[in-house]
Scaffold this active site. Sequence first.
Site, mmCIF file in Angstrom:
data_model
loop_
_atom_site.group_PDB
_atom_site.id
_atom_site.type_symbol
_atom_site.label_atom_id
_atom_site.label_comp_id
_atom_site.label_asym_id
_atom_site.label_seq_id
_atom_site.Cartn_x
_atom_site.Cartn_y
_atom_site.Cartn_z
ATOM 1 N N HIS A 217 0.837 -1.208 0.000
ATOM 2 C CA HIS A 217 0.000 0.000 0.000
ATOM 3 C C HIS A 217 0.865 1.248 0.000
ATOM 4 C CE1 HIS A 217 0.644 -1.428 4.104
ATOM 5 N NE2 HIS A 217 0.751 -0.155 4.444
ATOM 6 N N HIS B 59 0.880 5.163 1.218
ATOM 7 C CA HIS B 59 0.264 6.165 2.089
ATOM 8 C C HIS B 59 0.322 7.513 1.363
ATOM 9 C CE1 HIS B 59 0.595 3.826 5.983
ATOM 10 N NE2 HIS B 59 1.507 3.189 5.274
HETATM 11 P P1 5GP Z 1 1.825 0.105 7.301
HETATM 12 O O1 5GP Z 1 2.273 0.325 8.717
HETATM 13 O O2 5GP Z 1 1.704 -1.384 6.997
HETATM 14 O O3 5GP Z 1 2.654 0.833 6.289
HETATM 15 O O4 5GP Z 1 0.396 0.756 7.197
HETATM 16 C C1 5GP Z 1 -0.781 0.063 7.479
HETATM 17 C C2 5GP Z 1 -1.816 1.112 7.729
HETATM 18 O O5 5GP Z 1 -3.074 0.489 7.701
HETATM 19 C C3 5GP Z 1 -1.673 1.791 9.110
HETATM 20 O O6 5GP Z 1 -1.427 3.166 8.932
HETATM 21 C C4 5GP Z 1 -2.999 1.487 9.789
HETATM 22 O O7 5GP Z 1 -3.499 2.590 10.518
HETATM 23 C C5 5GP Z 1 -3.908 1.118 8.637
HETATM 24 N N1 5GP Z 1 -4.930 0.172 8.979
HETATM 25 C C6 5GP Z 1 -4.774 -0.975 9.701
HETATM 26 N N2 5GP Z 1 -5.955 -1.632 9.801
HETATM 27 C C7 5GP Z 1 -6.859 -0.879 9.125
HETATM 28 C C8 5GP Z 1 -8.264 -1.065 8.886
HETATM 29 O O8 5GP Z 1 -8.899 -2.012 9.272
HETATM 30 N N3 5GP Z 1 -8.870 -0.085 8.154
HETATM 31 C C9 5GP Z 1 -8.194 1.011 7.684
HETATM 32 N N4 5GP Z 1 -8.897 1.907 6.990
HETATM 33 N N5 5GP Z 1 -6.883 1.194 7.898
HETATM 34 C C10 5GP Z 1 -6.219 0.248 8.609
#
Ligand code: 5GP
Length: 142
Positions: free
Chosen positions: A103, A105
């Site tokens: 993903h 951001h």
């Molecule tokens: P990462 O840390 O893997 O780069 O980002 C994952 C992101 O997914 C985090 O910023 C977290 O807040 C978001 N996230 C985790 N679970 C959910 C969810 O169930 N729904 C949404 N909309 N975001 C989520």
Amino acid sequence: MTTNTDDCLFCRIVKGEIPCAKVYEDEYVFAFLDIAPFKEGHTLLILKEHSNTVLDVNPNHMQYVLKAIQKIAPAVMEATHAQGFHVLQNNFAAAGQTVFHTHWHIIPRSEDDTLSLWAQGAYTDNGTMGAMARVISQNIIQ
Ligand code: 5GP
Ligand code: ZN
């Protein structure tokens, strides 16, 4: 490597099995608000095709990521009155990845906000910097 998408949180969001605040969808990508935003308007952009990290993203689909960023980021800036934005992408747990569906951001930034993503470091000298560049170059698989 592609895992079983039945177990993937973001695949389940795409399928509508888990609710989200959707901001955009087309044939290839899906975008929704991050549930724990760095700033309001913080949006997550994913390819519908599952991959674990950017290392196993289908290169043919990257154009759709770029096109979506070019549509979504201006809309995020407009909605949040931001003057800039980040496109950030974490790979593997050591880099802070918590959801193993690749993903991007999209995070709005304002000239007057005080957020800091990282402190700048420094090389001890130009020789050390050059040596690091050579080691990385030698490890790139053509
Ligand atoms: P990462 O840390 O893997 O780069 O980002 C994952 C992101 O997914 C985090 O910023 C977290 O807040 C978001 N996230 C985790 N679970 C959910 C969810 O169930 N729904 C949404 N909309 N975001 C989520
Ligand atoms: Zn997935």
